[in-house]
Write an enzyme that holds these catalytic residues in place. Structure first.
Site, short mmCIF file in Angstrom:
data_model
loop_
_atom_site.label_atom_id
_atom_site.label_comp_id
_atom_site.label_asym_id
_atom_site.label_seq_id
_atom_site.Cartn_x
_atom_site.Cartn_y
_atom_site.Cartn_z
N GLY A 31 39.71 38.83 43.61
CA GLY A 31 40.70 37.82 43.73
C GLY A 31 40.48 36.77 42.49
CG HIS A 37 41.36 40.43 37.44
ND1 HIS A 37 41.31 39.07 37.79
CD2 HIS A 37 40.37 40.97 38.10
CE1 HIS A 37 39.89 38.97 38.05
NE2 HIS A 37 39.19 39.84 38.48
N GLY A 149 36.71 46.53 34.11
CA GLY A 149 36.59 45.85 32.93
C GLY A 149 35.40 46.15 32.00
CG ASP A 152 31.79 42.29 35.17
OD1 ASP A 152 30.90 41.39 35.47
OD2 ASP A 152 32.84 42.18 35.68
CD GLN A 155 31.10 45.61 38.77
OE1 GLN A 155 30.51 44.64 39.32
NE2 GLN A 155 32.25 45.32 38.36
NE ARG A 189 30.21 33.72 39.03
CZ ARG A 189 30.30 34.75 39.49
NH1 ARG A 189 30.83 35.82 38.78
NH2 ARG A 189 29.68 35.29 40.47
#
Length: 282
Positions: A31, A37, A149, A152, A155, A189
């Site tokens: 979110g 996004h 994306g 990261d 990740q 963030r």
């Protein structure tokens, strides 16, 4: 547009899509959606018949309870933002107990060492939490393609490893980092940054650009020394780590090998807000 909160309703809808022979794209998010996004959602819409966007702040990937508590939750705004892009997106926004039941804990994973580099050294249990939620969501959505994306990047590599090791029938698609005009990598963030902090945080990308320029002519140790000095001279940001690493296994690069791809990674704090970024070096 559908907004579903229960996994059984989600699975029923996915079955209906597949019975019609439709391809399903998936964009998992926590979110607080931003243009990064949205770029992933647009990419998924361009390649797939149907797109599922999950909005779920996953508790098991936060090693810092304060960070979890402060993470922005803006579901109504997120839905409106997706509606501006397409009304054909299915949103899955479950509660934590819908995903985990009464036992909100992570599974333990081995990602062949990827989990011990960089973020893994500073965020205990983080990638077990990531692996847990991505595995659960992949099992619920059963997408043909899933979009992540490159901000990261570690990740992304770990999710590719998860899919490989569990032999999951999904193609993981990495997408370029979306940046603000200043070069700052878009992140949920960032919304917690003051205007002054936001301006100062743009230094991270400027440093990475210089690292990219210097990579062909300077050694990794010379570059690392310069980066640390730049952060020491800019006290508005506190460097947590800087790494030049092999782009595949994320091992720290001690020397350059021909034909090998490398990336530079930075994690830094602006006040109590942690920011990460990276760049391809060759």
């Amino acid at each position: 547009m559908q907004i579903l909160k229960e996994k059984q309703s989600l699975k029923k809808q996915i079955r209906a899509y597949k019975q019609q022979g439709l391809t399903v794209g998936f964009v998992p998010t926590m979110g607080a959606l931003h243009e990064g996004h949205i770029s992933l959602i647009k990419k998924a819409l361009s390649a797939c018949d149907k797109v599922v966007v999950s909005i779920f702040v996953n508790p098991t990937q936060f090693d810092n309870p304060s960070d979890l508590e402060k993470y922005p939750r803006t579901l109504e705004k997120d839905v409106a933002r997706i509606m501006e892009v397409s009304d054909k997106v299915l949103i899955f926004s479950p509660a934590a107990n819908e995903i985990y039941g009464n036992n909100i804990v992570s599974e333990n994973f081995s990602f062949d060492g990827l989990e011990h580099e960089m973020e893994g050294k500073f965020r205990t249990g983080h990638f077990d939490g990531v692996g847990t939620i991505v595995k659960k969501l992949f099992e619920m959505v059963e997408p043909h393609k899933a979009y992540f994306g490159e901000k990261d990047y570690q990740q992304l590599q770990i999710i590719k490893k998860l899919v490989e090791k569990l032999q999951l029938p999904v193609e993981v698609v990495g997408c370029p980092i979306d940046r603000e005009i200043s070069g700052l990598a878009r992140s949920s963030r960032n919304e917690r940054l003051s205007s002054e902090q936001r301006q100062n945080a743009a230094l991270i990308y400027r440093i990475l650009q210089q690292v990219q320029n210097d990579f062909g002519i300077k050694s990794a140790s010379e570059i690392a020394t310069w980066v640390h000095n730049e952060f020491r001279n800019n006290p508005a940001l506190e460097l947590e780590y800087f790494e030049i690493a092999n782009a595949d296994d994320l091992k720290t690069a001690t020397d350059k090998k021909e034909g090998q791809k490398y990336r530079a990674f930075i994690a830094a704090y602006s006040g109590d807000i942690r920011l990460i970024d990276n760049i391809a070096l060759n």
